[in-house]
Design a protein around this motif. Structure first.
Motif, short mmCIF file in Angstrom:
data_model
loop_
_atom_site.label_atom_id
_atom_site.label_comp_id
_atom_site.label_asym_id
_atom_site.label_seq_id
_atom_site.Cartn_x
_atom_site.Cartn_y
_atom_site.Cartn_z
N ARG A 1 -13.70 11.30 1.76
CA ARG A 1 -14.72 10.41 1.20
C ARG A 1 -14.43 10.11 -0.26
N ARG A 2 -15.03 9.02 -0.71
CA ARG A 2 -14.82 8.53 -2.07
C ARG A 2 -15.31 9.56 -3.08
N LEU B 1 -8.72 9.17 0.48
CA LEU B 1 -8.92 8.00 1.34
C LEU B 1 -7.64 7.18 1.47
N ALA B 2 -6.88 7.09 0.41
CA ALA B 2 -5.65 6.29 0.42
C ALA B 2 -4.55 6.94 1.25
N LEU C 1 -14.68 4.40 9.80
CA LEU C 1 -14.06 3.84 8.60
C LEU C 1 -15.06 2.93 7.92
N VAL C 2 -15.48 3.32 6.73
CA VAL C 2 -16.27 2.45 5.87
C VAL C 2 -15.37 2.24 4.66
N SER C 3 -14.76 1.09 4.59
CA SER C 3 -13.71 0.81 3.63
C SER C 3 -14.09 1.20 2.20
N GLY C 4 -13.26 2.07 1.61
CA GLY C 4 -13.46 2.52 0.24
C GLY C 4 -14.53 3.59 0.08
N HIS D 1 -6.40 3.89 13.85
CA HIS D 1 -7.34 5.01 13.82
C HIS D 1 -8.33 4.99 14.97
N TRP E 1 -6.05 9.35 12.38
CA TRP E 1 -5.24 8.22 11.91
C TRP E 1 -3.79 8.48 12.30
N LYS F 1 -13.67 8.03 5.55
CA LYS F 1 -12.83 7.97 6.74
C LYS F 1 -12.97 9.32 7.45
N THR G 1 -3.55 6.26 6.56
CA THR G 1 -3.16 4.88 6.86
C THR G 1 -2.75 4.77 8.32
#
Length: 118
Positions: free
Chosen positions: A79-80, A45-46, A56-59, A52, A66, A62, A49
């Motif tokens: 995904r997380r 996820l990181a 996007l669901v932060s954290g 985009h 991008w 994605k 950047t």
């Protein structure tokens, strides 16, 4: 979310139906000769950047395209809590500079890709 296959001289990534809304494609095929580098990512996820188009669901997740401030265009399905790969491509093969993918067997897939690239 996605399925990755290596068949003959091609890497094919097939996306789940719901992700196609955000990736704008059902599948991407990349000739193995167009792969420049493959890196293992603990936190994919990181790695995505910039601006985009997509989900996007932060954290959490994605999915989409991008583009970094330097112009690097990435197809992302991350995904997380799922490790991933950064696959750098030569000559903007299928329209992207990099693929950022969360795959449960990322380390094994990285070894397979490096082996077939050699």
């Amino acid at each position: 979310m996605l399925q990755v296959e290596i068949h003959r001289e091609t890497l094919t990534i097939s996306f789940a139906p719901w992700t196609r809304l955000f990736t704008r494609t059902g599948a991407v095929s990349v000739p193995l000769a167009e792969i420049a580098e493959v890196h293992l990512l603990d936190r994919p996820l990181a790695a995505a950047t910039g601006t985009h188009h997509g989900l996007l669901v932060s954290g959490v997740i994605k999915v989409g395209t991008w583009t970094s401030l330097t112009g690097v265009k990435r197809l992302v399905a991350a995904r997380r809590e799922v490790t991933g790969l950064r696959i750098a491509l030569k000559n903007r093969a299928p329209g992207y500079d990099e693929l950022i993918l969360s795959v449960p067997d990322a380390e094994q897939l990285q070894r397979r890709l490096i082996a077939v690239m050699a």
